[in-house]
Design a protein around this motif. Structure first.
Motif, PDB file in Angstrom:
ATOM      1  N   TYR A 428      15.597  22.540  21.470  1.00 54.75           N
ATOM      2  CA  TYR A 428      15.307  23.812  22.115  1.00 54.75           C
ATOM      3  C   TYR A 428      16.002  23.857  23.481  1.00 54.75           C
ATOM      4  CZ  TYR A 428      12.723  27.577  24.384  1.00 54.75           C
ATOM      5  OH  TYR A 428      12.391  28.725  25.058  1.00 54.75           O
ATOM      6  N   LEU A 429      16.666  24.962  23.799  1.00 61.19           N
ATOM      7  CA  LEU A 429      17.470  25.074  25.014  1.00 61.19           C
ATOM      8  C   LEU A 429      16.811  25.865  26.133  1.00 61.19           C
ATOM      9  CD1 LEU A 429      20.912  25.907  23.317  1.00 61.19           C
ATOM     10  CD2 LEU A 429      20.063  23.650  24.022  1.00 61.19           C
ATOM     11  N   GLY A 430      15.816  26.681  25.798  1.00 61.04           N
ATOM     12  CA  GLY A 430      15.234  27.543  26.816  1.00 61.04           C
ATOM     13  C   GLY A 430      16.133  28.711  27.166  1.00 61.04           C
ATOM     14  N   GLN A 431      17.105  29.014  26.302  1.00 65.59           N
ATOM     15  CA  GLN A 431      18.010  30.145  26.496  1.00 65.59           C
ATOM     16  C   GLN A 431      18.618  30.514  25.145  1.00 65.59           C
ATOM     17  OE1 GLN A 431      20.820  28.210  29.214  1.00 65.59           O
ATOM     18  NE2 GLN A 431      22.325  28.139  27.565  1.00 65.59           N
ATOM     19  N   ASN A 432      19.245  31.676  25.078  1.00 73.46           N
ATOM     20  CA  ASN A 432      19.880  32.109  23.845  1.00 73.46           C
ATOM     21  C   ASN A 432      21.102  31.238  23.554  1.00 73.46           C
ATOM     22  OD1 ASN A 432      18.000  34.160  23.927  1.00 73.46           O
ATOM     23  ND2 ASN A 432      19.412  35.636  24.835  1.00 73.46           N
ATOM     24  N   GLY A 433      21.332  30.982  22.260  1.00 69.52           N
ATOM     25  CA  GLY A 433      22.486  30.181  21.862  1.00 69.52           C
ATOM     26  C   GLY A 433      23.209  30.821  20.685  1.00 69.52           C
TER      27      GLY A 433
END
Length: 559
Positions: A428-433
């Protein structure tokens, strides 16, 4: 012939006008009010930021070096006994809400120290530095307004704290209102505000010594917890009423930054974060003094603004009915429903995660109810990919960090194959990917999904008991919710309509606490620093916060 006899009528009129104006000017500058060094008063402390109104009552005896402050109708009492021992003692009496134990009245002792003796706390400001502003009207009374402005400059931008004290025009004067308003010239906004309204004031009646006596049935122990926060809790009014005595919140903020490894890019951001922190701490302590059956605490989000906290509530309001099947609990008899259940203890729930400052809660609620369905089908606990849902379900109407809905996830997965493991898709990045979905790596495919009868808590209990963890929407906009620590959470202002639901979470169980309150056990996605290791117990009363309003779960395809 005198000088006046030589003056023309026109000059006489001018002289009279000047004299009248001078007299008016003298009358417009009244003598600064002086209050006696002993009084009894009551009123309310208002914190507009948190929509809090906290009633108070104070007994003050300056000559005897003691005072007593009661808040919330005596629920919380603080005794300032500067007359005891070398440096005085502070006693705090309040119900102590302990984990798993009903509230009991407890007494805590904070002894004064050399250089920091206990002094009697007043609820009247020190008017040194205040100047007369004008007459006016406050709380329906004619008043004189006295004001003091303090300005601090950072990077050529100023922050001004304006303290305005309203007193009656009577003799002797009576306090009516004390207000602090902070203005940030850079942002063009108010960074702080609090108001003290005085409803009652009496400096004529003698105060009994018994008022300052600690109840004999109580044994006073040391205040729990290290650091400066215990002293702020013991005397929370000092920074409000007597800012000239220094700001202990500076030290508390330093301790906070060290605990949560906080650093800021600029000195200006540091000042702004300290402002958010101050308001949030003030709210946390005020609500805790009300002893509502739950406790708030300073957590990793305490330096964030309302707007930043709002970004973490990313559940979109439902604009049209979904295609889920109805679940009314008719497949389960009432007798088959246990009194309590906790799917976390039973092994169905993955560890608490942190969605970061991203409105992706919808991806957590939906992925985690699917994790529960996997456990119910196979007995295995898995960690599914929230990031894939963030990256790939835009066509279903979800918007990554800008919000989404659980049912839209179910629809997309039913059309496109299923959901992969977190370790397969990536962390999980905590931002759009960028979406890199591979259908062949899906480990759970949805056959259908269900909507539990809206508002029906009995049906939700049956679903939880027999179907596993359930995705639910809640109202998380109430400021206190962001700083929940433990206890059964109930706030009458927490909404329960479909339009109120702004945050997606996972219901993992239910039960009854030691005081007899029924609750839902909810897993959040704001890290283990939040709540009770990432969980909250929300009261079932009045469907508080809407737990039973929009609950969904899935049925998986058979492997």
């Amino acid at each position: 012939m005198s000088f006046l006899d030589k003056m023309s009528p026109r000059h006489m009129v001018l002289v009279c006008f000047i004299l009248v104006a001078s007299l008016a000017s003298l009358q417009a500058s009244p003598v600064k009010p002086v209050f006696k060094d002993h009084y009894h008063a009551s009123g309310q402390i208002r914190l507009p930021y948190a929509e809090i109104i906290e009633p108070f009552e104070i007994f003050f005896q300056g000559p005897k070096n003691r005072s007593r402050m009661d808040t919330y109708s005596g629920m919380d009492k603080v005794y300032f006994r500067g007359d005891e021992k070398d440096y005085g003692n502070l006693y705090k009496i309040s119900p102590a809400t302990l984990k798993g134990i009903a509230s009991l009245e407890s007494c805590f002792l904070i002894p004064g120290e050399k250089g920091a003796p206990v002094m009697p706390q007043s609820m009247l400001p020190d008017l040194t530095g205040f100047t007369f502003l004008s007459g006016g009207l406050r709380n329906g009374q004619s008043v004189n307004l006295w004001q003091n402005k303090t300005t601090m400059t950072f990077f050529n931008q100023s922050r001004t704290s304006t303290y305005t004290f309203a007193v009656t025009t009577t003799t002797p004067p009576r306090p009516v209102q004390y207000r602090m308003m902070g203005f940030d010239s850079l942002l063009g906004s108010h960074f702080d505000e609090y108001i003290i309204d005085y409803d009652f004031y009496d400096e004529a009646t003698a105060i009994s010594d018994d008022i300052f006596s600690i109840p004999k049935n109580l044994t006073c122990a040391g205040f729990p917890g290290p650091g400066v926060e215990q002293k702020i809790k013991g005397n929370p009014m000092r920074e409000m009423v007597n800012p000239e005595m220094g700001d202990r919140l500076h030290q508390l903020f330093d301790e906070y930054k060290q605990k949560y490894d906080k650093s800021y890019k600029t000195d200006l951001e540091h000042v702004q974060r300290k402002g958010h922190f101050t308001k949030n701490v003030r709210m946390i302590h005020s609500i805790n003094r009300a002893n509502l059956g739950y406790v708030l605490d300073i957590n990793h989000m305490a330096d964030q603004s309302h707007q930043e906290l709002k970004r973490m509530r990313g559940r979109l309001r439902q604009t049209r009915p979904n295609n889920g099947l109805p679940y009314d609990g008719s497949d389960v008899s009432d007798d088959a429903v246990p009194d309590h259940i906790d799917w976390n203890v039973l092994g169905a729930v993955s560890p608490v995660k942190d969605q970061a400052v991203c409105g992706s809660c919808w991806s957590f609620g939906s992925a985690e109810t699917i994790e529960g369905a996997v456990f119910m089908q196979s007995g295995k606990r898995v960690r599914l990919s929230q990031q894939m849902l963030m990256d790939c379900t835009w066509a279903a109407g979800n918007n990554g960090c800008d919000g989404g809905e659980e049912w839209r996830v179910y629809e997309w997965l039913m059309k496109n194959g299923g959901i992969p493991l977190e370790e397969t898709y990536g962390p999980y990045l905590g931002q759009n990917g960028m979406c890199h979905y591979d259908k062949s790596k899906a480990v759970a495919s949805i056959k259908k999904y269900y909507n539990v009868t809206s508002g029906n808590q009995k049906d939700l209990k049956k679903a939880l008991a027999t179907k596993g963890p359930i995705a639910v929407g809640i109202d998380a906009a109430v400021p206190s919710f962001s700083f929940y620590s433990y206890g059964t959470y109930y706030d009458a202002s927490c909404g329960n309509t479909v339009d109120d639901l702004d945050h997606a979470v996972l219901a993992v169980g239910y039960g009854t606490d030691s005081s007899g309150q029924d609750y839902w056990l909810i897993k959040n996605s704001w890290s283990t620093h939040w709540g009770n290791n990432g969980y909250v117990a929300i009261s079932m009363k009045d469907n508080n916060c809407g737990v039973a309003t929009a609950a969904t779960y899935v049925e998986l395809e058979k492997n």
